[in-house]
Design an enzyme around this catalytic site. Structure first.
Site, PDB file in Angstrom:
ATOM      1  N   LYS A 188     -30.082  30.263 -11.373  1.00  0.00           N
ATOM      2  CA  LYS A 188     -29.506  29.172 -12.189  1.00  0.00           C
ATOM      3  C   LYS A 188     -29.304  27.853 -11.438  1.00  0.00           C
ATOM      4  O   LYS A 188     -29.719  26.800 -11.930  1.00  0.00           O
ATOM      5  CB  LYS A 188     -28.195  29.634 -12.832  1.00  0.00           C
ATOM      6  N   TYR A 230     -18.243  32.260 -11.947  1.00  0.00           N
ATOM      7  CA  TYR A 230     -17.738  32.501 -13.308  1.00  0.00           C
ATOM      8  C   TYR A 230     -16.200  32.577 -13.339  1.00  0.00           C
ATOM      9  O   TYR A 230     -15.536  31.717 -12.800  1.00  0.00           O
ATOM     10  CB  TYR A 230     -18.340  33.785 -13.900  1.00  0.00           C
TER      11      TYR A 230
HETATM   12  N1  GLU Z   1     -30.429  37.960 -16.559  1.00  0.00           N
HETATM   13  C1  GLU Z   1     -29.015  38.173 -16.511  1.00  0.00           C
HETATM   14  C2  GLU Z   1     -28.403  37.854 -17.874  1.00  0.00           C
HETATM   15  O1  GLU Z   1     -28.608  36.811 -18.386  1.00  0.00           O
HETATM   16  C3  GLU Z   1     -28.384  37.373 -15.419  1.00  0.00           C
HETATM   17  C4  GLU Z   1     -26.897  37.547 -15.303  1.00  0.00           C
HETATM   18  C5  GLU Z   1     -26.383  37.409 -13.883  1.00  0.00           C
HETATM   19  O2  GLU Z   1     -27.123  37.634 -12.943  1.00  0.00           O
HETATM   20  O3  GLU Z   1     -25.170  37.072 -13.706  1.00  0.00           O
HETATM   21  O4  GLU Z   1     -27.747  38.636 -18.457  1.00  0.00           O
END
Ligand code: GLU
Length: 421
Positions: free
Chosen positions: A67, A243
């Site tokens: 991200k 988060y």
């Molecule tokens: N591909 C995962 C999702 O979108 C990534 C989430 C993560 O790594 O925190 O659920």
């Protein structure tokens, strides 16, 4: 002598190894089967030295660690205004997959939660890019951060797509608010492929080191994104990267970081190092359990908290002396280290003490290794005031720290002998 750092890393892994709490991500079938015992830690310096221990070359999917990097690519491709118009930079304090948008605008709160990352996925490459072009731009961009060609794990990607109900729900909501303007499924497919890029802990440490190095990959020397983009990305990682655990992380570990449900965790310490860990068992926030312990340990053992920076200002003026020469008194200020605002302020204070009958003032920059834009401006202003008062100003700058700056009436020389009368 054998290097101390790999031994330290191996010892840190040994200490966290007994912790078998948590479990690999269950909601993506292909990840649920990951070997939970895998464990690695890698530190990469901004000049390209890499220290690793454990399974540092084992491949796994990058997941949400993509991200911040894809956000960086979008900022670089579309510019700040376009991206900020669509995605905010406020911490959400919620889980990564929470279906939450800003009430009035419908904007996702930040690019680290899935709502933001899905929107960012639609902002990659030139305007109106085809999904396949965007996918390739993401793969190539992530490869440039890593310094090697990365590939996609098609099995993980299709396995995640089969169960991507929540991400599809978020994308449909974004579409209903016109934050997304295209088919939500296409965007989720692109995002899921971005998450399925295969990396090793070594790759991740190098990607983090590229952020720590103002966007320049320490191995390839490629400027992947600008320093301005990196500042944005690191700030968002610091406030939103972990988060709903972001506040605890910021206070206790204090390193801009990002985790992924594949078991990876990265930290980028500006001007110092990129760090990556890998261990697939996750806690309730979706962060690697052993990865979090390792980072807590690294932060305290190596003093890496970003809010704990030694004062550089007090030592900027190494010496301040008046020397008598044939043409009268010469003031010699020997400067050193990295000079920023607080350091420049020290120099201003010393410069205020210079008497008008000191005909010549010398700033010796031989031991200065960096001068930021603010310090440069202040130093030039000191120079202007001195030369306006008919004092001669010399810079001793053998390393070219002034980098062709217009120094007005001052003179730049290579050696101190050339400046002292
Ligand atoms: N591909 C995962 C999702 O979108 C990534 C989430 C993560 O790594 O925190 O659920």
């Amino acid at each position: 002598m054998r290097s101390i750092i790999p031994d330290y890393l191996a010892d840190a892994l040994f200490r966290v190894e007994p912790d078998t709490s948590g479990q690999p991500a269950q909601y993506i079938p292909e990840l649920a089967g990951a070997d939970p015992e895998r464990l690695a830690a890698v530190v990469a310096t901004i000049d390209g030295e890499v220290y690793g221990a454990g399974d540092s070359d084992a491949e796994f999917t990058i997941q949400s660690i993509s991200k911040p990097f894809v956000y960086a690519l979008a900022l670089a491709d579309r510019g700040f205004d376009t991206v900020l118009d669509k995605v905010g930079v406020e911490p959400s304090g919620e889980a990564f997959n929470e279906v939450s948008l800003e009430h009035d605008t419908g904007r996702p709160l930040n690019p680290m939660i899935n709502a933001g990352a899905l929107t960012v996925q639609s902002l990659i490459g030139p305007w109106n890019s085809e999904p396949a072009e965007r996918g390739e731009r993401v793969r190539q961009g992530l490869s440039a951060f890593a310094g090697r060609e990365l590939t996609i794990d098609e099995r993980v990607s299709s396995s995640e797509m089969d169960t991507a109900h929540r991400n599809l729900a978020i994308a449909h909501m974004l579409r209903s608010r016109d934050v997304l303007t295209e088919d939500p499924r296409t965007v989720v497919e692109g995002y899921v492929r971005q998450c399925a890029v295969l990396v090793t802990a070594r790759d991740l440490a190098m990607m983090a080191a590229t952020l720590a190095n103002r966007g320049v990959n320490p191995l390839t020397n490629e400027q992947v994104v600008s320093g301005a983009v990196v500042r944005y990305v690191l700030s968002v990682m610091f406030t939103c990267g972990m988060y709903d655990a972001a506040g605890d992380w910021a206070t206790q570990v204090g390193i801009p970081a990002k985790s992924g449900v594949g078991g990876g965790l990265i930290g980028a310490l500006p001007g110092q190092v990129g760090i990556a860990t890998f261990s697939p068992r996750l806690d309730e926030h979706g962060h690697s359990v052993r990865g979090v312990s390792l980072f807590e340990r690294f932060s305290s053992d190596m003093g890496l908290h970003v809010m704990e920076i030694p004062s550089a200002a007090s030592s900027v003026v190494r010496s301040n002396q008046v020397q008598d020469g044939e043409r009268g008194a010469t003031r010699v200020l020997r400067l050193q280290g990295g000079i920023r605002f607080a350091g420049a302020e020290r120099i201003i204070r010393d410069a205020e003490e210079i008497e008008v009958d000191e005909a010549r003032v010398v700033f010796d920059l031989s031991l200065v290794y960096s001068l930021d834009a603010v310090a440069r401006r202040l130093l030039l202003e000191i120079t202007r005031r001195l030369t306006d008062g008919d004092q001669e100003v010399y810079f001793v700058d053998p390393q070219g720290i002034l980098a062709h700056t217009d120094v007005g009436a001052a003179v730049v020389v290579d050696e101190l002998e050339g400046a002292v009368g």
